[in-house]
Design an enzyme around this catalytic site. Structure first.
Site, PDB file in Angstrom:
ATOM      1  N   LYS A 100       1.878   4.672  -1.153  1.00  0.00           N
ATOM      2  CA  LYS A 100       1.226   5.810  -1.798  1.00  0.00           C
ATOM      3  C   LYS A 100       1.619   7.062  -1.033  1.00  0.00           C
ATOM      4  CE  LYS A 100      -3.025   4.831   0.820  1.00  0.00           C
ATOM      5  NZ  LYS A 100      -4.456   4.516   0.702  1.00  0.00           N
ATOM      6  N   ASP A 159       0.837  -1.201   0.000  1.00  0.00           N
ATOM      7  CA  ASP A 159       0.000   0.000   0.000  1.00  0.00           C
ATOM      8  C   ASP A 159       0.873   1.254   0.000  1.00  0.00           C
ATOM      9  OD1 ASP A 159      -2.434   1.259  -0.151  1.00  0.00           O
ATOM     10  OD2 ASP A 159      -2.768   1.302   2.010  1.00  0.00           O
TER      11      ASP A 159
END
Length: 666
Positions: free
Chosen positions: A516, A514
């Site tokens: 980001k 994840d």
């Protein structure tokens, strides 16, 4: 019918009857714990010798003992059977009867070891030590009689025939030497009256000793006073013991009785700070102090504070107790370090009873609630204001706890889909366990440190170091606090270093899944700190075709991730998307543009150069005849290639290191 067994038979294949026999032996004095404590993490395939070493640590820790004991109570099975079920089905090399016999002998559980060797394997029992508790006890009565000399004793005559008179006894001992083979004569002495004048007084010799401490003097004198009163038949009143002054030495100056009473009362202060009443006041009105069977009126101990339950409620009906308990449980008071008292909601925890393999400290839900002003959802501005809210994501909200420990920390309160019941197999529990057990081992300057956790309240909570600069995503969109291009290069390098460390820091790769800009935080000097490890996954081997469910944020997910193909190359793709955001300052998803996601949007507007979308408001991206914007774009394109062509994050980090040999001056 007995089936011939050998040492290579796995213990998971043992018939239940044999397991129950072993359980009966090992349940005695919790002997199974001695076996469990010396089980190593890895077993040998060619030998049954399995010792704990530096490179082969114990398989189980103290938390595992608790898990087995709780499972035993829950499922009504013996701890030994549960241990055999778990151990027998774990590890690449399954434990066998040979391993079991070796460990039982090593733990000196020879009764169980003999059962495995003799009854199951039809072998000789393992060798025991010659001395000590584990030595074999001889049960041959013939051998005992021979060694003790009992065989030399002649026949025993009736006792009445060998009891002589006092005169015969005196003659016997003065004229004859008793034979070694004859039992000594039994003497029955006459009772002689002794008068006090016949008692010989033995002089008492006083020996000088070391000075006795005041505490010893107090104990001695107090016990003597009580003993004297008990011997005299007088039982002191209990209430007088609280009010009477303590004993004093003759050489000490006397203390006023009022001061003594104050000292006595202060010694019995309650938690509320008020003085405890004399015990005599606890007697029910109809009872006298001389009645030894009195029941104290416990309501007299009940202070004004609502922190201690009302003992009179114990006499109430069941319905009244239930309603009173409900009102007490509906609120709980906490005391913050600044001295302010306030109420916060408290609920019965829907969380399962977890035993986590971590050295991180556990904070109670009440401590975290108190430190965050009851998870105040007003935006945090400064410590003096009540607001503690820092931000929110897909998995939870983050609050500032400025005084939980010696420095400010961030508390992440995880969202629960079903607040009434949470199971150990639920995804939120697995993610929480992942983050606590795995991430506590990973330490890097570009990773947000996990400092603690909580799993006893309304939801799971995680305690992180507080990173004051906010999320990279917000900083890229904030025109008043924009990051210049050199700062963005340093952020790219720091993030790549963190991800490559996750992939290579230990023998088993750790995939973030994840990555980001919302999960990249910036400290006060704009250094990158990667966070939010709820979706981390340990890759079981170096294979890159591990299939599992797709997780993550769609704009950052590689094409194969949507098919459930998870590998370290997934993080490389996500990092390529982050590089595009650093170059363009565009959001990853925008439904007002033709290409919703930033990858498609860049492909539609840029071919070989990033120039059409490069954010030049943050600088020229050029220095010393090097176009850093174009170099970074070329690296992003490599990261966004198909899986086989993508570089590893170690290679990406090395490229950025070569591109930025030294920290760029801002």
């Amino acid at each position: 019918m007995f089936t011939q067994m050998n040492s290579s038979l796995e213990i998971r294949k043992l018939q239940p009857g044999y397991v129950r026999e072993l359980a009966q032996i090992l349940e005695y004095a919790e002997s199974w714990k001695r076996l469990m404590a010396i089980i190593p993490n890895h077993l040998g395939s060619n030998t049954f010798v399995c010792d704990i070493k530096i490179d082969n640590l114990p398989k189980y820790n103290s938390e595992h003992f608790k898990i087995i004991e709780n499972a035993s109570l829950k499922y009504k099975r013996s701890c030994t059977e549960i241990l055999f079920d778990e151990w027998g089905t774990s590890g690449k090399i399954r434990p066998t009867l040979g391993h079991l016999k070796y460990l039982l002998a090593k733990a000196e559980l020879f009764r169980a070891a003999d059962y495995v060797a003799v009854e199951l394997l039809r072998e000789e029992p393992p060798e025991r030590p010659s001395f000590g508790p584990a030595a074999l006890v001889t049960t041959d009565l013939t051998e005992i009689k021979k060694n003790s000399g009992f065989d030399k004793i002649g026949p025993v005559e009736p006792a009445a025939s060998i009891v002589p008179s006092n005169v015969a006894l005196h003659h016997h001992f003065t004229n004859h030497q008793p034979s070694k083979n004859v039992i000594p004569d039994i003497v029955i002495s006459e009772v002689i009256d002794v008068t006090p004048s016949d008692i010989i007084e033995v002089p008492i010799v006083k020996v000088k000793s070391k000075p006795v401490s005041d505490m010893m003097k107090f104990s001695s004198s107090a016990s003597e006073d009580v003993t004297n009163e008990l011997e005299s038949g007088i039982i002191p009143e209990i209430s007088s013991l609280l009010e009477s002054p303590g004993p004093k030495e003759a050489s000490e100056s006397t203390v006023d009785s009022s001061e003594s009473n104050e000292l006595s009362s202060s010694s019995f202060k309650g938690l509320t700070g008020s003085f405890a009443p004399p015990i005599a006041d606890l007697l029910a009105p109809e009872c006298s102090e001389s009645d030894l069977n009195f029941i104290p009126a416990l309501s007299a101990l009940n202070p004004v504070s609502e922190g201690i339950p009302n003992f009179e409620m114990l006499q109430a009906s069941e319905e009244q107790m239930h309603s009173s308990n409900s009102s007490l449980q509906s609120r709980s008071s906490f005391n913050v370090s600044n001295g302010t008292d306030f109420l916060t909601s408290k609920c019965s925890s829907p969380l399962p009873n977890l035993y986590l393999n971590t050295e991180l400290p556990h904070f109670t839900y009440g401590e975290l609630a108190a430190a965050t002003n009851n998870f105040n959802e007003e935006a945090y501005t400064n410590v003096d204001n009540a607001g503690r809210f820092l931000g929110s994501g897909a998995f939870g909200s983050v609050f500032l706890a400025p005084k939980l420990i010696d420095r400010p920390v961030a508390v992440k309160k995880i969202f629960l889909e079903n607040a009434e019941s949470v199971n150990e197999d639920d995804a939120v529990t697995k993610q929480f366990r992942n983050e606590v057990e795995v991430l506590c081992k990973y330490k890097h300057e570009n990773l947000v440190s996990l400092l603690g956790y909580s799993c006893d309240g309304c939801t799971y909570c995680l305690v992180y170091e507080y990173v004051s600069g906010g999320a990279l995503k917000d900083r890229l969109q904030d025109p008043s606090w924009r990051l210049m291009w050199k700062e963005r290069l340093n952020i790219a390098l720091g993030t790549a270093s963190a991800v490559s460390y996750l992939h290579t820091g230990f023998s088993t790769s750790l995939i973030h899944r994840d990555i980001k800009t919302a999960n990249i935080l910036l400290d006060s000097e704009d250094n990158a700190k990667l966070c939010d490890f709820g979706l981390v996954k340990l890759l079981p081997s170096q294979k890159t075709n591990t299939h599992t469910a797709a997780y993550g944020t769609s704009a950052y997910m590689s094409p194969e991730a949507h098919r459930g193909d998870i590998s370290v190359k997934l993080d490389t793709f996500s990092f390529g998307v982050v590089l595009l955001e650093l170059l363009t300052s565009l959001p990853p998803i925008d439904y007002n543009r033709q290409g919703y996601d930033i990858v498609t949007h860049v492909e539609d507007h840029c071919d070989e150069s990033i120039t059409p979308l490069l954010d030049t408001s943050v600088g020229s991206w050029q220095e010393n005849d090097i176009n850093y914007g174009q170099k970074l774009y070329e690296l992003a394109q490599k990261c966004l290639e198909e899986k086989k062509k993508r570089p590893s994050m170690v290679e990406v980090r090395d490229i950025l290191n070569d591109l930025i040999p030294l920290p760029l001056s801002h």
